[in-house]
Design a protein around this motif. Structure first.
Motif, mmCIF file in Angstrom:
data_model
loop_
_atom_site.group_PDB
_atom_site.id
_atom_site.type_symbol
_atom_site.label_atom_id
_atom_site.label_comp_id
_atom_site.label_asym_id
_atom_site.label_seq_id
_atom_site.Cartn_x
_atom_site.Cartn_y
_atom_site.Cartn_z
ATOM 1 N N LYS A 447 28.135 7.853 2.164
ATOM 2 C CA LYS A 447 28.845 6.749 2.824
ATOM 3 C C LYS A 447 30.258 7.153 3.240
ATOM 4 O O LYS A 447 30.780 6.662 4.246
ATOM 5 C CB LYS A 447 28.889 5.534 1.910
ATOM 6 N N PHE A 450 31.621 8.723 6.832
ATOM 7 C CA PHE A 450 31.960 7.909 8.004
ATOM 8 C C PHE A 450 33.372 7.326 7.922
ATOM 9 O O PHE A 450 33.782 6.601 8.829
ATOM 10 C CB PHE A 450 30.953 6.765 8.167
ATOM 11 N N GLN A 451 34.093 7.614 6.821
ATOM 12 C CA GLN A 451 35.447 7.096 6.676
ATOM 13 C C GLN A 451 36.419 7.914 7.519
ATOM 14 O O GLN A 451 36.315 9.152 7.585
ATOM 15 C CB GLN A 451 35.890 7.150 5.205
ATOM 16 N N LEU A 465 32.756 11.354 12.999
ATOM 17 C CA LEU A 465 31.730 10.450 12.485
ATOM 18 C C LEU A 465 32.238 9.014 12.413
ATOM 19 O O LEU A 465 31.457 8.067 12.540
ATOM 20 C CB LEU A 465 31.250 10.916 11.110
ATOM 21 N N SER A 466 33.540 8.839 12.201
ATOM 22 C CA SER A 466 34.109 7.489 12.229
ATOM 23 C C SER A 466 33.960 6.888 13.619
ATOM 24 O O SER A 466 33.609 5.710 13.775
ATOM 25 C CB SER A 466 35.583 7.537 11.829
ATOM 26 N N LYS A 469 30.231 5.982 14.217
ATOM 27 C CA LYS A 469 29.861 4.726 13.548
ATOM 28 C C LYS A 469 30.388 3.526 14.331
ATOM 29 O O LYS A 469 29.693 2.508 14.497
ATOM 30 C CB LYS A 469 30.419 4.720 12.123
ATOM 31 N N ARG A 470 31.615 3.624 14.816
ATOM 32 C CA ARG A 470 32.216 2.526 15.576
ATOM 33 C C ARG A 470 31.416 2.257 16.858
ATOM 34 O O ARG A 470 31.125 1.107 17.203
ATOM 35 C CB ARG A 470 33.665 2.871 15.914
ATOM 36 N N TYR A 481 23.310 5.933 9.653
ATOM 37 C CA TYR A 481 23.478 6.278 8.235
ATOM 38 C C TYR A 481 22.750 7.582 7.956
ATOM 39 O O TYR A 481 21.970 8.084 8.794
ATOM 40 C CB TYR A 481 22.947 5.166 7.333
ATOM 41 N N PHE A 493 20.379 12.391 10.002
ATOM 42 C CA PHE A 493 21.100 11.184 10.396
ATOM 43 C C PHE A 493 20.128 10.268 11.140
ATOM 44 O O PHE A 493 19.358 10.740 11.991
ATOM 45 C CB PHE A 493 22.272 11.516 11.324
#
Length: 499
Positions: A447, A450-451, A465-466, A469-470, A481, A493
């Motif tokens: 998890k 993605f930060q 990756l952030s 995800k956005r 995910y 992924f």
């Protein structure tokens, strides 16, 4: 620069500081609560001891009263004997002494009736009742009911009736009042302590204090309550004159129970406050991040626009001057690429237009562009049972997502391996599984990858990756995910899109 790692360290540090503050606060609050609880407990113990002492005092008083009653009973018998001697004296009888004894009687009620059954005289009646015929008649009946035989003075035709001593009766009344007072005050003086006074069988409640009446009315609830009270404190057993054994059940006061729960409630309140504060500040922080993100994207698109226009002009000029056609073609390809990138940045912060696109074609287009720009040792492939599957997406932004994922996969495989995209439909969603044979990701980081700021690269910023995800979740209403990953085996992924 690993911003995520630094942020995590600060989070852990602040969490530890908060835990220490909460721990000290709870300890101090619990220390104060425990002190008050002990004081309340001492009061209950003193109350319990006072009840036992008063019960002993009642029993001692009862024994003393019994002795006095015996003395008064003996006087009544002697008085009766004296009247008997007077009614039938012998030659040796000392009537002077007996007469003095009779006149010295000040406590035993006496009624004297004549031969016609009329009241001739009375002795030791209450002053206010001496002329009360109703009271005298009731006393006469009570004397006869006790079985005391009248003394007959045949010479004068009189009958003498006598009752127990007035002191005897007063002692009995006083004793009854004392017992009732003891039971009532036991309940009243218990303050906030719940109290139940039961009979010797512990089945009937004689008195209660600070207990709900509905609870006593139901036998099953009463039994459960008595068992609970017995579990907290051993019931006090008292012997009361004329009433036998009684049990006094009591439990800790509501104050003590509240004090026991106080640290728990305090912890819940502190936790709720911290959670709400975190959510509020987190919302503000995300809003600020979004504004910064959108602002930077818009500014980047604006800054790219000027040199891109200039490059297009130079390309046209070079073509007009007869420059090499292959060179012009490659230059235009890069200019188109810059245009795509500019278009991507310009769409950040606005609602992109989603069109129904063929997923296989979108993947193939992205792979074709990237194949010639990464290592030739990476094998690309696309697998699907239905090449006609479509999904609602924005091609420039979706291409950006694929570009980031592919570049991360190539880096994870150190430029050598296999990259496979599998397209399928599950639960009314179009799913894309992008699998590589790279280094893999440990499960505790599935998890956190993605930060913003998370990266395993020495020169990475941890934004790819952030951004992915956005784009997938906010702009396409989908999900992304890690479906599977193991260290040194690879990663899968999954992207889920609306049909």
């Amino acid at each position: 620069m690993n911003l995520y790692s630094n942020k995590q360290r600060w989070k852990i540090f602040l969490l530890l500081v908060a835990a220490v503050i909460v721990g000290i606060t709870l300890w101090y609050s619990n220390h104060i609560a425990e002190g008050i609880r002990l004081e309340e407990r001492k009061k209950i113990d003193l109350w319990s001891e006072a009840i036992q002492r008063r019960a002993e005092l009642v029993n001692f008083t009862e024994r003393l009263f019994e002795q006095l009653k015996e003395e008064e009973s003996k006087k009544a018998k002697l008085l009766g004997n004296a009247y008997n001697i007077i009614s039938d004296p012998t030659f040796e009888s000392d009537l002077t002494f007996i007469t003095e004894f009779l006149w010295s009687n000040t406590t035993i009620p006496v009624l004297i009736y004549d031969e016609n059954g009329a009241l001739w005289n009375s002795v030791n009646l209450p002053a206010e009742r001496e002329s009360d015929k109703t009271y005298i008649d009731s006393l006469y009946k009570a004397i006869k009911a006790k079985g005391n035989k009248p003394i007959e003075l045949t010479e004068v035709g009189q009958k003498i009736y006598y009752d127990d001593s007035r002191i005897f009766s007063q002692l009995q009344t006083t004793m009854d009042d004392l017992i009732n007072s003891f039971i009532s005050e036991t309940v009243i003086n218990s303050a906030s302590v719940p109290v139940l006074v039961t009979d010797s069988l512990q089945l009937m409640v004689l008195k209660k204090g600070n207990i709900d009446s509905a609870l006593i009315a139901t036998p099953s609830l009463l039994k459960a309550k008595l068992n609970a009270m017995r579990g907290e404190n051993e019931p006090i057993q008292v012997e009361l004159p004329g009433q036998g054994t009684q049990f006094i059940f009591f439990e800790d006061s509501s104050v003590i129970k509240q004090l026991r729960m106080f640290p728990v409630f305090q912890l819940i309140l502190i936790g709720a406050f911290l959670l709400v504060s975190y959510l509020i500040f987190s919302t503000f922080r995300k809003a600020e991040q979004n504004q910064v993100w959108v602002g930077m994207a818009k500014e980047t698109a604006h800054q790219l626009g000027t040199p891109l226009s200039s490059l297009m002009a130079w390309s046209s000029l070079m073509e007009a001057q007869g420059a090499d056609a292959q060179t012009i073609h490659e230059l235009n390809k890069d200019i188109d690429r810059l245009g795509t990138i500019t278009d991507r940045f310009s769409k950040i912060g606005s609602v992109p237009e989603l069109n129904e696109e063929n997923v296989h074609e979108a993947l193939q287009s992205a792979f074709d562009y990237l194949k010639i720009r990464v290592s030739s040792k990476v094998a690309f492939s696309i697998a699907t049972e239905d090449p006609s599957l479509t999904a609602h997406l924005n091609k420039p932004l979706f291409g950006w997502v694929l570009e980031n994922l592919v570049k991360n996969a190539v880096d994870a495989m150190d430029g050598q391996g296999k990259l496979t995209a599998t397209i399928l439909r599950e639960n009314n969603r179009i799913c894309i599984d992008l699998a590589d044979t790279g280094k893999g990701i440990s499960k505790n980081k599935w998890k956190t990858v993605f930060q913003p700021g998370f990266t395993t690269k020495k020169r990475g910023w941890g934004l790819g990756l952030s951004l992915v995800k956005r784009i997938i979740e906010q702009y396409h209403g989908g999900r992304i995910y890690i479906k599977w990953s193991e260290p040194d085996k690879g990663t899968v992924f999954r992207i889920e899109l609306r049909e």
